[in-house]
Design an enzyme around this catalytic site. Structure first.
Site, PDB file in Angstrom:
ATOM      1  CD  GLU A 116      11.262 -29.967  38.245  1.00  0.00           C
ATOM      2  OE1 GLU A 116      11.375 -28.761  37.963  1.00  0.00           O
ATOM      3  OE2 GLU A 116      12.156 -30.804  38.057  1.00  0.00           O
ATOM      4  NE  ARG A 169      10.141 -16.388  40.543  1.00  0.00           N
ATOM      5  CZ  ARG A 169      10.019 -17.669  40.185  1.00  0.00           C
ATOM      6  NH1 ARG A 169       9.735 -17.993  38.955  1.00  0.00           N
ATOM      7  NH2 ARG A 169      10.221 -18.624  41.051  1.00  0.00           N
ATOM      8  CE  LYS A 197      10.248 -25.959  43.102  1.00  0.00           C
ATOM      9  NZ  LYS A 197       9.306 -26.844  42.403  1.00  0.00           N
TER      10      LYS A 197
HETATM   11  P1  ATP Z   1      11.445 -22.279  42.009  1.00  0.00           P
HETATM   12  O1  ATP Z   1      12.081 -21.371  40.995  1.00  0.00           O
HETATM   13  O2  ATP Z   1      11.238 -21.675  43.340  1.00  0.00           O
HETATM   14  O3  ATP Z   1      12.100 -23.610  42.097  1.00  0.00           O
HETATM   15  P2  ATP Z   1       9.593 -23.145  40.138  1.00  0.00           P
HETATM   16  O4  ATP Z   1       8.917 -22.120  39.304  1.00  0.00           O
HETATM   17  O5  ATP Z   1      10.693 -23.914  39.535  1.00  0.00           O
HETATM   18  O6  ATP Z   1       9.996 -22.494  41.486  1.00  0.00           O
HETATM   19  P3  ATP Z   1       7.531 -25.061  39.972  1.00  0.00           P
HETATM   20  O7  ATP Z   1       7.322 -26.257  40.802  1.00  0.00           O
HETATM   21  O8  ATP Z   1       7.941 -25.241  38.567  1.00  0.00           O
HETATM   22  O9  ATP Z   1       8.579 -24.173  40.726  1.00  0.00           O
HETATM   23  O10 ATP Z   1       6.294 -24.083  40.065  1.00  0.00           O
HETATM   24  C1  ATP Z   1       4.953 -24.456  40.078  1.00  0.00           C
HETATM   25  C2  ATP Z   1       4.120 -23.246  39.764  1.00  0.00           C
HETATM   26  O11 ATP Z   1       4.317 -22.239  40.757  1.00  0.00           O
HETATM   27  C3  ATP Z   1       4.518 -22.636  38.439  1.00  0.00           C
HETATM   28  O12 ATP Z   1       3.349 -22.315  37.725  1.00  0.00           O
HETATM   29  C4  ATP Z   1       5.301 -21.423  38.822  1.00  0.00           C
HETATM   30  O13 ATP Z   1       5.215 -20.435  37.861  1.00  0.00           O
HETATM   31  C5  ATP Z   1       4.646 -21.020  40.137  1.00  0.00           C
HETATM   32  N1  ATP Z   1       5.582 -20.261  40.960  1.00  0.00           N
HETATM   33  C6  ATP Z   1       6.801 -20.657  41.385  1.00  0.00           C
HETATM   34  N2  ATP Z   1       7.410 -19.684  42.085  1.00  0.00           N
HETATM   35  C7  ATP Z   1       6.553 -18.633  42.113  1.00  0.00           C
HETATM   36  C8  ATP Z   1       6.595 -17.320  42.676  1.00  0.00           C
HETATM   37  N3  ATP Z   1       7.648 -16.896  43.360  1.00  0.00           N
HETATM   38  N4  ATP Z   1       5.525 -16.524  42.512  1.00  0.00           N
HETATM   39  C9  ATP Z   1       4.444 -16.958  41.846  1.00  0.00           C
HETATM   40  N5  ATP Z   1       4.334 -18.170  41.285  1.00  0.00           N
HETATM   41  C10 ATP Z   1       5.370 -19.013  41.412  1.00  0.00           C
HETATM   42 MG    MG Z   2      10.773 -25.242  38.030  1.00  0.00          MG
END
Ligand code: ATP
Ligand code: MG
Length: 541
Positions: A28, A252, A262
């Site tokens: 995102e 994760r 984020k």
């Molecule tokens: P955050 O919670 O840090 O904002 P998010 O999951 O909302 O992260 P996205 O931009 O939606 O961020 O994530 C893009 C991809 O990266 C998704 O497939 C998500 O599952 C993966 N991802 C995000 N954080 C992690 C993590 N800590 N370990 C492994 N994969 C991750």
């Molecule tokens: Mg997200």
């Protein structure tokens, strides 16, 4: 072979999806990528590489409020820097029209309805997992009415929050996500790509699987918190009778002494606890890059930790291990003095400069050699001298001998002090026959120390970093406190040191090893007049 590879190999054997492998990385664009994303990137691109498949980059931009092009650009830069190239680039917003048409189809099938309930009413209807929920009074609206209302929602006839489109699934499901989830909400907000074209926006659960399906994704890999969403993911693609990608969840990445969301990283930036998203103390990819981490070190780290099915915390020292291991192979060696004290070689000729040769990287003969001037007055590290040393101190002290790296063995004779008792100069004698490379150079000493010639150095600002947080788990360290309460107030220390004269901003290597100290890199704040270095990591743990 990890469990995801197992699934993929089984699918290939069965000829599922025509034995194709197609993954995607779906960020995102609401912030910069962090090391957790790097794990996901290495996994998705790595699987496609291993099985001759493809990987899409898809910006999951269904939430207009928090998203921005700045983030889109940084995400692309970070993925490329990590060493991956996507096969195709998409935006979920590209699919808004298709998603809308599919929503109409679900209405026509009697599988979706427009609900006038407020947000609180909807959450009340959902109830608690242990008891069936209650159905919305709008659940049995006729298809024609639903279609009409949904079209008018799109036209902008209703204010924000006044109506939603819900999937008609099962209000008594033990899985709360199946209790008539919201598919669309009204939001009169400008989107960074579609502008004001839309005032209704699809929810993640509705948009994600459908986007995967449109792109022909075969294996949709996501983190564990989406496991409970999987029945809904499956329900939508089945109800629409479209290509059905398989969602697979993994744990994760969590790192000790780090926050990894984020939202929290944004807070650190906005409240100025750090210098920006790419502050070298941040776990963002841009921060790690600025800190001097190499992409290969990050990829090796991601490969080593593998994929887990249970949440766990990885020790940040494992990441640092991979950084050292890679930088040892590629970093150019140089001598630097962070806390100087003067050393005078009393029996060395005045006004003489000798040129010594040093290898740039003992691990890589191709890295060549460099010239270092040597003279009577040198800088050495304060730490390398002790006037009254304890027993096991093998570096310089009165009457002891050490080797000056690439140069001679010296013996300390005495020190000069100012009126306050501070050492102003250390005096020594050198032994000309002990010059590195000469037959007599094998004479044994217990320590070799580094140095720089006083007449031929340049000064540099050197930024030394410590962990940004004081505790291993800043998110859960103490009841009633947040991660902000555990910020390390001394996570950055700036010193003015000396480095070899030949380094400039223009000709700088990407990675340096300051001999005997650690790995460093030039910071982007450096100017032609003033060098600035970041400490990447110390030489040893
Ligand atoms: P955050 O919670 O840090 O904002 P998010 O999951 O909302 O992260 P996205 O931009 O939606 O961020 O994530 C893009 C991809 O990266 C998704 O497939 C998500 O599952 C993966 N991802 C995000 N954080 C992690 C993590 N800590 N370990 C492994 N994969 C991750
Ligand atoms: Mg997200």
């Amino acid at each position: 072979m990890n469990f995801i590879e197992q699934i993929i190999e089984d699918d290939i054997k069965e000829g599922k999806n025509g034995a194709r492998v197609h993954t995607r990385f779906p960020p995102e664009p609401n912030g910069y990528l962090h090391i957790g994303h790097a794990k996901s990137i290495c996994l998705n691109f790595g699987l496609a590489q291993k099985y001759g498949g493809k990987t899409n980059l898809r910006f999951d931009d269904t939430n207009p409020v928090k998203e921005d092009v700045e983030y889109v650009d940084s995400i692309k830069e970070d993925i490329r820097w990590l060493g991956f190239q996507w096969d195709a680039e998409f935006f979920a917003s590209d699919y808004f029209e298709q998603l809308y048409l599919w929503a109409e189809q679900l209405i026509l099938k009697g599988l979706a309805y427009v609900d006038d309930s407020t947000q609180e009413e909807i959450s009340q209807q959902r109830g608690v997992p242990t008891k069936p929920g209650t159905e919305s009074p709008f659940r049995e609206r006729g298809i024609e009415e639903n279609l009409d209302l949904f079209r008018r929602m799109r036209k902008g006839e209703f204010p924000d929050g006044s109506k939603v489109l819900r999937a008609k699934i099962d209000m008594s499901s033990p899985n709360m996500h199946m209790r008539d989830p919201i598919m669309y909400r009204i939001l009169h907000a400008e989107h960074h790509r579609t502008g004001n074209q839309w005032c209704i926006y699809p929810m993640y659960d509705y948009a994600h699987g459908e986007s995967d399906s449109i792109e022909g994704i075969t294996h949709s890999i996501c983190t564990l918190e989406f496991e409970i969403h999987r029945p809904l993911y499956d329900w939508f693609v089945e109800a629409l009778e479209i290509h059905h990608p398989q969602q697979i969840e993994f744990a994760r990445l969590n790192l000790s002494y780090t926050v990894m969301s984020k939202r929290k990283l944004l807070q650190l930036v906005q409240e100025k606890h750090v210098m920006g998203w790419d502050d070298p103390r941040m776990p963002t990819i841009s921060g790690l890059r600025r800190r001097g981490y190499s992409p290969r070190a990050i990829r090796n780290f991601a490969d080593t930790i593998g994929v887990a099915k249970r949440d766990n915390v990885i020790d940040v020292s494992l990441l640092e291990f991979h950084v050292r291991e890679d930088l040892n192979k590629v970093a150019e060696r140089t001598m630097a003095i962070l806390n100087p004290v003067k050393l005078v070689i009393d029996n060395y000729p005045e006004n003489t400069t000798e040129i010594l040769h040093a290898v740039n990287n003992p691990e890589n003969p191709d890295a060549g050699t460099r010239e270092i001037p040597f003279a009577k007055e040198l800088w050495i590290e304060q730490d390398d001298f002790m006037e009254n040393p304890p027993k096991k101190f093998f570096r310089l002290s009165p009457n002891s001998e050490v080797r000056l790296k690439y140069a001679y063995i010296i013996r300390c004779t005495h020190v000069d002090k100012d009126t306050d008792g501070n050492i102003t100069a250390i005096h020594c004698q050198y032994f000309p026959e002990t010059k590195s490379g000469l037959p007599d150079s094998n004479r044994k000493v217990k320590a070799t120390i580094h140095w720089l010639p006083v007449q031929h150095v340049q000064t540099a600002e050197i930024r030394l970093f410590d962990r940004l947080f004081l505790v291993p788990d800043p998110d859960n360290a103490e009841e009633g406190k947040t991660f902000l309460d555990f910020i390390n107030p001394n996570s950055m220390k700036i010193v003015n040191g000396f480095i070899e004269p030949h380094i400039s901003k223009e000709n700088a290597a990407t990675y340096y090893q300051f001999e005997r100290i650690g790995y460093f890199c030039i910071d982007r704040d450096a100017t032609p007049d003033k060098l600035v270095f970041n400490k990447t990591v110390s030489l040893k743990q």
